[in-house]
Design a protein around this motif. Structure first.
Motif, PDB file in Angstrom:
ATOM      1  N   LEU A 171       0.832  -1.201   0.000  1.00 30.59           N
ATOM      2  CA  LEU A 171       0.000   0.000   0.000  1.00 30.59           C
ATOM      3  C   LEU A 171       0.869   1.254   0.000  1.00 30.59           C
ATOM      4  CD1 LEU A 171      -3.130   0.486   0.199  1.00 30.59           C
ATOM      5  CD2 LEU A 171      -2.674   1.240   2.530  1.00 30.59           C
ATOM      6  N   GLY A 172       0.403   2.264  -0.683  1.00 27.79           N
ATOM      7  CA  GLY A 172       1.121   3.529  -0.704  1.00 27.79           C
ATOM      8  C   GLY A 172       0.285   4.588  -1.387  1.00 27.79           C
ATOM      9  N   PHE A 173       0.915   5.683  -1.697  1.00 26.13           N
ATOM     10  CA  PHE A 173       0.290   6.689  -2.552  1.00 26.13           C
ATOM     11  C   PHE A 173       1.393   7.509  -3.179  1.00 26.13           C
ATOM     12  CE2 PHE A 173      -1.454  10.741  -3.820  1.00 26.13           C
ATOM     13  CZ  PHE A 173      -2.609  10.336  -4.484  1.00 26.13           C
ATOM     14  N   GLY A 174       1.250   7.769  -4.469  1.00 26.05           N
ATOM     15  CA  GLY A 174       2.205   8.605  -5.171  1.00 26.05           C
ATOM     16  C   GLY A 174       1.496   9.549  -6.126  1.00 26.05           C
ATOM     17  N   TYR A 175       2.030  10.722  -6.259  1.00 19.86           N
ATOM     18  CA  TYR A 175       1.482  11.739  -7.163  1.00 19.86           C
ATOM     19  C   TYR A 175       2.649  12.409  -7.872  1.00 19.86           C
ATOM     20  CZ  TYR A 175      -0.928  16.118  -8.520  1.00 19.86           C
ATOM     21  OH  TYR A 175      -1.453  17.189  -9.212  1.00 19.86           O
ATOM     22  N   TYR A 176       2.624  12.355  -9.196  1.00 18.14           N
ATOM     23  CA  TYR A 176       3.670  13.049  -9.929  1.00 18.14           C
ATOM     24  C   TYR A 176       3.209  13.495 -11.305  1.00 18.14           C
ATOM     25  CZ  TYR A 176       5.378   8.624 -12.222  1.00 18.14           C
ATOM     26  OH  TYR A 176       5.528   7.457 -12.937  1.00 18.14           O
ATOM     27  N   GLU A 177       4.083  14.236 -11.981  1.00 23.08           N
ATOM     28  CA  GLU A 177       3.691  14.943 -13.196  1.00 23.08           C
ATOM     29  C   GLU A 177       4.414  14.418 -14.418  1.00 23.08           C
ATOM     30  OE1 GLU A 177       3.978  19.149 -12.596  1.00 23.08           O
ATOM     31  OE2 GLU A 177       2.859  19.093 -10.707  1.00 23.08           O
ATOM     32  N   ARG A 178       4.294  13.132 -14.653  1.00 18.30           N
ATOM     33  CA  ARG A 178       4.793  12.545 -15.893  1.00 18.30           C
ATOM     34  C   ARG A 178       4.154  11.172 -16.032  1.00 18.30           C
ATOM     35  NH1 ARG A 178       8.781  11.803 -12.100  1.00 18.30           N
ATOM     36  NH2 ARG A 178       9.703   9.723 -11.937  1.00 18.30           N
ATOM     37  N   GLY A 179       4.171  10.645 -17.253  1.00 19.30           N
ATOM     38  CA  GLY A 179       3.591   9.339 -17.477  1.00 19.30           C
ATOM     39  C   GLY A 179       2.560   9.374 -18.592  1.00 19.30           C
ATOM     40  N   PRO A 180       1.630   8.424 -18.603  1.00 17.79           N
ATOM     41  CA  PRO A 180       0.614   8.380 -19.660  1.00 17.79           C
ATOM     42  C   PRO A 180      -0.265   9.628 -19.697  1.00 17.79           C
ATOM     43  CG  PRO A 180       0.729   6.283 -18.491  1.00 17.79           C
ATOM     44  CD  PRO A 180       1.555   7.256 -17.704  1.00 17.79           C
ATOM     45  N   ALA A 181      -0.452  10.273 -18.538  1.00 18.09           N
ATOM     46  CA  ALA A 181      -1.134  11.570 -18.464  1.00 18.09           C
ATOM     47  C   ALA A 181      -0.166  12.545 -17.796  1.00 18.09           C
ATOM     48  CB  ALA A 181      -2.426  11.453 -17.654  1.00 18.09           C
ATOM     49  N   SER A 182      -0.460  13.837 -17.885  1.00 20.34           N
ATOM     50  CA  SER A 182       0.490  14.818 -17.343  1.00 20.34           C
ATOM     51  C   SER A 182       0.533  14.808 -15.824  1.00 20.34           C
ATOM     52  CB  SER A 182       0.139  16.223 -17.849  1.00 20.34           C
ATOM     53  OG  SER A 182      -1.102  16.659 -17.333  1.00 20.34           O
ATOM     54  N   HIS A 183      -0.552  14.347 -15.170  1.00 23.88           N
ATOM     55  CA  HIS A 183      -0.609  14.231 -13.715  1.00 23.88           C
ATOM     56  C   HIS A 183      -1.125  12.834 -13.369  1.00 23.88           C
ATOM     57  CE1 HIS A 183      -0.175  18.519 -14.166  1.00 23.88           C
ATOM     58  NE2 HIS A 183      -0.124  18.702 -12.860  1.00 23.88           N
ATOM     59  N   ILE A 184      -0.359  12.114 -12.558  1.00 22.82           N
ATOM     60  CA  ILE A 184      -0.627  10.702 -12.291  1.00 22.82           C
ATOM     61  C   ILE A 184      -0.740  10.457 -10.789  1.00 22.82           C
ATOM     62  CG2 ILE A 184       0.325   8.354 -12.452  1.00 22.82           C
ATOM     63  CD1 ILE A 184      -0.492   9.386 -15.112  1.00 22.82           C
ATOM     64  N   ILE A 185      -1.673   9.605 -10.391  1.00 23.54           N
ATOM     65  CA  ILE A 185      -1.696   9.106  -9.022  1.00 23.54           C
ATOM     66  C   ILE A 185      -1.614   7.582  -9.052  1.00 23.54           C
ATOM     67  CG2 ILE A 185      -3.032  11.059  -8.145  1.00 23.54           C
ATOM     68  CD1 ILE A 185      -5.479   9.138  -8.014  1.00 23.54           C
ATOM     69  N   MET A 186      -1.102   7.010  -7.960  1.00 25.54           N
ATOM     70  CA  MET A 186      -1.018   5.553  -7.833  1.00 25.54           C
ATOM     71  C   MET A 186      -1.193   5.186  -6.360  1.00 25.54           C
ATOM     72  SD  MET A 186      -0.707   2.596  -9.196  1.00 25.54           S
ATOM     73  CE  MET A 186      -0.250   3.038 -10.875  1.00 25.54           C
ATOM     74  N   GLY A 187      -1.975   4.138  -6.097  1.00 24.64           N
ATOM     75  CA  GLY A 187      -2.306   3.763  -4.723  1.00 24.64           C
ATOM     76  C   GLY A 187      -1.431   2.694  -4.119  1.00 24.64           C
ATOM     77  N   GLY A 227      12.210   7.479  -2.953  1.00 25.28           N
ATOM     78  CA  GLY A 227      11.151   6.892  -3.757  1.00 25.28           C
ATOM     79  C   GLY A 227      11.051   7.528  -5.123  1.00 25.28           C
ATOM     80  N   GLU A 228      10.120   6.985  -5.912  1.00 22.53           N
ATOM     81  CA  GLU A 228      10.020   7.384  -7.304  1.00 22.53           C
ATOM     82  C   GLU A 228       9.003   8.491  -7.558  1.00 22.53           C
ATOM     83  OE1 GLU A 228       7.351   3.626  -7.045  1.00 22.53           O
ATOM     84  OE2 GLU A 228       8.822   4.710  -5.839  1.00 22.53           O
ATOM     85  N   TRP A 229       8.292   8.930  -6.500  1.00 16.75           N
ATOM     86  CA  TRP A 229       7.216   9.888  -6.695  1.00 16.75           C
ATOM     87  C   TRP A 229       7.641  11.298  -6.315  1.00 16.75           C
ATOM     88  CZ3 TRP A 229       3.207   7.739  -9.113  1.00 16.75           C
ATOM     89  CH2 TRP A 229       2.992   6.370  -8.959  1.00 16.75           C
ATOM     90  N   ASP A 230       6.986  12.306  -6.930  1.00 14.10           N
ATOM     91  CA  ASP A 230       7.220  13.689  -6.536  1.00 14.10           C
ATOM     92  C   ASP A 230       6.650  13.950  -5.141  1.00 14.10           C
ATOM     93  OD1 ASP A 230       8.357  14.079  -9.011  1.00 14.10           O
ATOM     94  OD2 ASP A 230       6.530  14.885  -9.909  1.00 14.10           O
ATOM     95  N   SER A 231       5.454  13.419  -4.881  1.00 11.12           N
ATOM     96  CA  SER A 231       4.809  13.537  -3.571  1.00 11.12           C
ATOM     97  C   SER A 231       4.294  12.164  -3.181  1.00 11.12           C
ATOM     98  CB  SER A 231       3.640  14.532  -3.617  1.00 11.12           C
ATOM     99  OG  SER A 231       4.079  15.821  -4.001  1.00 11.12           O
ATOM    100  N   GLN A 232       4.522  11.783  -1.907  1.00  3.19           N
ATOM    101  CA  GLN A 232       4.198  10.421  -1.506  1.00  3.19           C
ATOM    102  C   GLN A 232       3.411  10.394  -0.199  1.00  3.19           C
ATOM    103  OE1 GLN A 232       7.533   7.452  -2.327  1.00  3.19           O
ATOM    104  NE2 GLN A 232       8.705   9.338  -2.088  1.00  3.19           N
ATOM    105  N   GLY A 233       2.803   9.227   0.072  1.00  5.58           N
ATOM    106  CA  GLY A 233       2.128   9.014   1.342  1.00  5.58           C
ATOM    107  C   GLY A 233       0.971   9.962   1.570  1.00  5.58           C
ATOM    108  N   VAL A 234       0.653  10.191   2.851  1.00  6.68           N
ATOM    109  CA  VAL A 234      -0.443  11.094   3.197  1.00  6.68           C
ATOM    110  C   VAL A 234      -0.171  12.498   2.666  1.00  6.68           C
ATOM    111  CG1 VAL A 234      -1.620  12.215   5.121  1.00  6.68           C
ATOM    112  CG2 VAL A 234      -1.193   9.751   5.202  1.00  6.68           C
TER     113      VAL A 234
END
Length: 327
Positions: free
Chosen positions: A42-58, A201-208
């Motif tokens: 479990l986690g959370f990541g938010y960043y600005e690259r990938g298939p869309a310009s802004h991505i989230i992952m749980g 980690g690999e995300w620009d912003s992570q966790g809570v």
């Protein structure tokens, strides 16, 4: 060459289902939600690259290796080999009756029939027959076949959440000796760290904090050229695309349900996690609606989604703080 005793079973999420299929193969006696939780997935990541310009992952990017490390399993991992070397290692493993976990871009998997790059998608190579590769993919009811030349493209794609670099993992020694209650405590502590105080980690912003950053940004998504695609992709990454529903929180709630008694956790903790999963699902509905409209209506939906995400961040902070304090 094909594994002699392998049984394919589909699942909710590619990574945890692949681990569950390994658990069946090696007789570890673990279902998919347990594999996900023991892997501290479990986690959370938010960043600005990938298939869309802004991505989230749980989920986080260490589920698979996290699982092996939680159980102190001996495993082999490689990334960055050239095709010939990596392919030779896979063939040698199959000849030795060893499944190989592969990290690929599903765009190049013929049987998906998709025009969207998405990686890493995790599956198991379970056989090689002539010029074809046999793949155990959690999204499908039976083992799939593709030409090895297509696997080559999928396995070394530069698209998705990062270059895939012919990444593979095999189990070197399937013996589990660590006590499973101790393993569960360690895995949950790791999850609380990832959610409350992530480092690197690999995300620009992570966790809570990442959820809060996502919530704060949502009203400005109307300014994005691909605002509808960002909303659609976020909806999919919460409720579809192999998450098990509720941004992977349902899988984790089931893990807590199964271990609560052994760990001495109050039954309200897994119940709370189930409730958070429901809130993620409600947020995904709002984002789906936002992806299908524009103008003032879309702007209002992004405002609504922002408020929903902020409430989720508060609930998750309370949940993981309680888990950290009780363990």
């Amino acid at each position: 060459m094909q594994l002699s005793e392998y049984t394919h079973t589909p699942g909710a999420h590619c990574g945890s289902a692949s681990l569950r299929n390994l658990a069946d193969y090696y007789d570890w006696g673990l279902n998919e939600s347990l594999c996900f939780g023991y892997g501290a997935g479990l986690g959370f990541g938010y960043y600005e690259r990938g298939p869309a310009s802004h991505i989230i992952m749980g989920r986080n990017g260490q589920l698979e290796t996290g699982f092996f490390e939680t159980f102190d399993l001996d495993y082999r991992e490689s990334s960055g080999q050239d095709w010939e070397t990596a392919w030779a290692d896979v063939r040698d493993a199959i000849a030795d009756d060893t499944p190989v976990m592969l990290f690929v871009d599903l765009y190049y998997l013929d049987y998906f029939g998709t025009d969207t790059h998405f990686g890493p998608h995790i599956l198991l190579c379970v056989g090689v027959e002539g010029d074809e590769v046999l793949l155990s993919d959690s999204e499908f009811d039976s083992i799939q076949r593709i030409p090895a030349s297509h696997l080559r493209k999928a396995w070394n794609s530069e698209y998705g959440f990062g270059p895939l670099d012919n990444h593979w993992i095999t189990v070197a020694d399937p013996t589990i000796e660590i006590d499973r209650t101790t393993a569960a405590r360690n895995a949950i502590r790791r999850t609380t760290e990832l959610m409350l105080s992530p480092e690197g980690g690999e995300w620009d912003s992570q966790g809570v904090d990442g959820i809060r950053a996502f919530a704060a940004d949502l009203p400005s998504w109307t300014e994005l050229e691909d605002s509808s695609w960002c909303a659609r992709f976020a909806y999919q990454n919460i409720e579809r695309r192999g998450t098990g529903g509720g941004a992977f929180r349902r899988l984790y709630a089931d893990f807590l349900d199964a271990l609560a008694s052994d760990l001495g956790l109050d039954e309200s903790i897994p119940a709370n996690c189930h409730g958070i999963a429901d809130e993620w699902t409600a947020l995904s509905d709002t984002l789906k609606d936002a992806s299908e409209t524009e103008g003032e209506r879309q702007a209002q939906l992004f405002e609504d989604a922002s408020e929903q995400a902020a409430r989720i961040a508060d609930r998750e902070e309370r949940l993981f703080t309680r888990l950290r304090d009780e363990l």
